[in-house]
Design a protein around this motif. Structure first.
Motif, PDB file in Angstrom:
ATOM      1  N   LEU A 165       0.834  -1.202   0.000  1.00 16.38           N
ATOM      2  CA  LEU A 165       0.000   0.000   0.000  1.00 16.38           C
ATOM      3  C   LEU A 165       0.871   1.255   0.000  1.00 16.38           C
ATOM      4  N   GLY A 166       1.972   1.212   0.719  1.00 16.18           N
ATOM      5  CA  GLY A 166       2.873   2.356   0.774  1.00 16.18           C
ATOM      6  C   GLY A 166       3.439   2.742  -0.588  1.00 16.18           C
ATOM      7  N   LEU A 167       3.570   1.768  -1.480  1.00 21.14           N
ATOM      8  CA  LEU A 167       4.072   2.089  -2.831  1.00 21.14           C
ATOM      9  C   LEU A 167       3.104   3.005  -3.568  1.00 21.14           C
ATOM     10  N   THR A 168       1.828   2.932  -3.215  1.00 20.98           N
ATOM     11  CA  THR A 168       0.852   3.813  -3.867  1.00 20.98           C
ATOM     12  C   THR A 168       1.089   5.270  -3.488  1.00 20.98           C
ATOM     13  N   SER A 169       1.665   5.492  -2.323  1.00 22.20           N
ATOM     14  CA  SER A 169       1.958   6.853  -1.882  1.00 22.20           C
ATOM     15  C   SER A 169       2.968   7.525  -2.814  1.00 22.20           C
ATOM     16  N   THR A 170       3.915   6.753  -3.308  1.00 23.16           N
ATOM     17  CA  THR A 170       4.893   7.315  -4.244  1.00 23.16           C
ATOM     18  C   THR A 170       4.218   7.738  -5.534  1.00 23.16           C
ATOM     19  N   ALA A 171       3.288   6.904  -6.019  1.00 19.59           N
ATOM     20  CA  ALA A 171       2.552   7.269  -7.237  1.00 19.59           C
ATOM     21  C   ALA A 171       1.749   8.545  -7.000  1.00 19.59           C
ATOM     22  N   ALA A 172       1.139   8.672  -5.815  1.00 15.55           N
ATOM     23  CA  ALA A 172       0.375   9.881  -5.497  1.00 15.55           C
ATOM     24  C   ALA A 172       1.283  11.102  -5.455  1.00 15.55           C
ATOM     25  N   ALA A 173       2.428  10.971  -4.816  1.00 20.77           N
ATOM     26  CA  ALA A 173       3.365  12.097  -4.724  1.00 20.77           C
ATOM     27  C   ALA A 173       3.857  12.516  -6.104  1.00 20.77           C
ATOM     28  N   ARG A 174       4.116  11.561  -6.968  1.00 20.38           N
ATOM     29  CA  ARG A 174       4.559  11.885  -8.325  1.00 20.38           C
ATOM     30  C   ARG A 174       3.464  12.609  -9.104  1.00 20.38           C
ATOM     31  N   LEU A 175       2.228  12.177  -8.921  1.00 22.76           N
ATOM     32  CA  LEU A 175       1.115  12.846  -9.592  1.00 22.76           C
ATOM     33  C   LEU A 175       1.003  14.286  -9.114  1.00 22.76           C
ATOM     34  N   CYS A 187      -2.563  -7.321  -7.273  1.00 26.94           N
ATOM     35  CA  CYS A 187      -2.347  -7.677  -5.866  1.00 26.94           C
ATOM     36  C   CYS A 187      -3.008  -6.706  -4.899  1.00 26.94           C
ATOM     37  N   LEU A 188      -3.348  -5.503  -5.350  1.00 30.86           N
ATOM     38  CA  LEU A 188      -3.971  -4.511  -4.469  1.00 30.86           C
ATOM     39  C   LEU A 188      -4.848  -3.587  -5.302  1.00 30.86           C
ATOM     40  N   VAL A 189      -6.003  -3.244  -4.742  1.00 29.87           N
ATOM     41  CA  VAL A 189      -6.876  -2.226  -5.327  1.00 29.87           C
ATOM     42  C   VAL A 189      -7.396  -1.353  -4.202  1.00 29.87           C
ATOM     43  N   GLY A 190      -7.839  -0.162  -4.556  1.00 29.89           N
ATOM     44  CA  GLY A 190      -8.433   0.729  -3.568  1.00 29.89           C
ATOM     45  C   GLY A 190      -8.604   2.125  -4.135  1.00 29.89           C
ATOM     46  N   VAL A 191      -9.126   2.987  -3.290  1.00 29.27           N
ATOM     47  CA  VAL A 191      -9.313   4.394  -3.638  1.00 29.27           C
ATOM     48  C   VAL A 191      -8.538   5.227  -2.623  1.00 29.27           C
ATOM     49  N   HIS A 192      -7.760   6.159  -3.131  1.00 30.08           N
ATOM     50  CA  HIS A 192      -7.007   7.069  -2.268  1.00 30.08           C
ATOM     51  C   HIS A 192      -7.680   8.430  -2.313  1.00 30.08           C
ATOM     52  N   VAL A 193      -7.860   9.017  -1.143  1.00 28.61           N
ATOM     53  CA  VAL A 193      -8.456  10.344  -1.048  1.00 28.61           C
ATOM     54  C   VAL A 193      -7.350  11.331  -0.684  1.00 28.61           C
ATOM     55  N   LEU A 194      -7.199  12.355  -1.515  1.00 30.64           N
ATOM     56  CA  LEU A 194      -6.232  13.416  -1.266  1.00 30.64           C
ATOM     57  C   LEU A 194      -6.965  14.676  -0.833  1.00 30.64           C
ATOM     58  N   TYR A 195      -6.453  15.331   0.195  1.00 30.34           N
ATOM     59  CA  TYR A 195      -6.940  16.656   0.574  1.00 30.34           C
ATOM     60  C   TYR A 195      -5.959  17.645  -0.039  1.00 30.34           C
ATOM     61  N   CYS A 196      -6.447  18.517  -0.918  1.00 31.54           N
ATOM     62  CA  CYS A 196      -5.601  19.424  -1.694  1.00 31.54           C
ATOM     63  C   CYS A 196      -5.683  20.844  -1.143  1.00 31.54           C
ATOM     64  N   TYR A 197      -4.527  21.471  -1.018  1.00 35.52           N
ATOM     65  CA  TYR A 197      -4.446  22.835  -0.495  1.00 35.52           C
ATOM     66  C   TYR A 197      -4.410  23.844  -1.636  1.00 35.52           C
ATOM     67  N   PRO A 198      -5.248  24.875  -1.551  1.00 34.87           N
ATOM     68  CA  PRO A 198      -5.170  25.938  -2.557  1.00 34.87           C
ATOM     69  C   PRO A 198      -3.931  26.793  -2.294  1.00 34.87           C
ATOM     70  N   PRO A 199      -3.516  27.586  -3.286  1.00 33.30           N
ATOM     71  CA  PRO A 199      -2.389  28.497  -3.046  1.00 33.30           C
ATOM     72  C   PRO A 199      -2.709  29.411  -1.858  1.00 33.30           C
ATOM     73  N   ASP A 200      -1.682  29.909  -1.198  1.00 33.63           N
ATOM     74  CA  ASP A 200      -1.851  30.734  -0.002  1.00 33.63           C
ATOM     75  C   ASP A 200      -2.824  31.886  -0.208  1.00 33.63           C
ATOM     76  N   GLU A 201      -2.789  32.520  -1.375  1.00 32.26           N
ATOM     77  CA  GLU A 201      -3.652  33.676  -1.576  1.00 32.26           C
ATOM     78  C   GLU A 201      -5.138  33.291  -1.673  1.00 32.26           C
ATOM     79  N   GLU A 202      -5.441  32.015  -1.877  1.00 35.37           N
ATOM     80  CA  GLU A 202      -6.841  31.589  -1.960  1.00 35.37           C
ATOM     81  C   GLU A 202      -7.313  30.933  -0.667  1.00 35.37           C
ATOM     82  N   ALA A 203      -6.406  30.653   0.260  1.00 37.13           N
ATOM     83  CA  ALA A 203      -6.771  29.924   1.487  1.00 37.13           C
ATOM     84  C   ALA A 203      -7.620  30.758   2.413  1.00 37.13           C
TER      85      ALA A 203
END
Length: 145
Positions: free
Chosen positions: A61-71, A129-145
């Motif tokens: 499952l941790g290998l999926t984190s690398t794919a998320a970070a690359r995206l 060997c593994l399936v699932g859904v990953h949920v990402l919480y995305c931060y807007p740029p500082d000026e939009e936060a």
């Protein structure tokens, strides 16, 4: 295209491939304290149906984190993991297996600042060997936060 440029676009895809080594499993066992025999005991696993040691599911499952970070890097998205849904470990990953993660954004909720990605991890023999859904919480740029 999404409604907010700080979210990944629908259909965005990332892949990551890695061969799972003896070192990976040993270090993961040490970090987590999970020294269960299916991961660290060759002789024990010779008596089990798998016949050999398997990697920790959460290591896979941790290998999926690398794919998320690359995206996120490819699309200039700042995000953290919000969690995983419907994760299933369908087949074992053996030491020496090469796992390829396919990570695809298939839903975006701009109001909630979340992106949802389908994760599929496949061994070199084509078996999923593994399936699932990953949920990402995305931060807007500082000026939009």
């Amino acid at each position: 295209m999404t409604t907010a440029p700080w979210l990944p676009p629908l259909g965005a895809r990332s892949t990551f491939r890695k061969t799972v080594t003896e070192s990976d499993v040993g270090l993961f066992a040490g970090i987590t304290g999970d020294f269960a025999p299916q991961h660290v005991d060759d002789e024990y696993m010779k008596t089990r149906p798998q016949g050999r040691r398997i990697a920790h599911g959460v290591l896979t499952l941790g290998l999926t984190s690398t794919a998320a970070a690359r995206l996120c890097t490819a699309h200039d998205v700042t995000a953290v993991s919000y969690g995983y849904d419907r994760v299933r470990f369908l087949r074992p990953v053996y030491l020496g297996d090469t796992v390829t993660v396919d990570y695809v954004v298939d839903r975006v909720d701009a109001g909630a600042r979340k992106a949802f990605a389908t994760m599929t991890a496949t061994r070199q023999d084509g078996e999923v060997c593994l399936v699932g859904v990953h949920v990402l919480y995305c931060y807007p740029p500082d000026e939009e936060a």
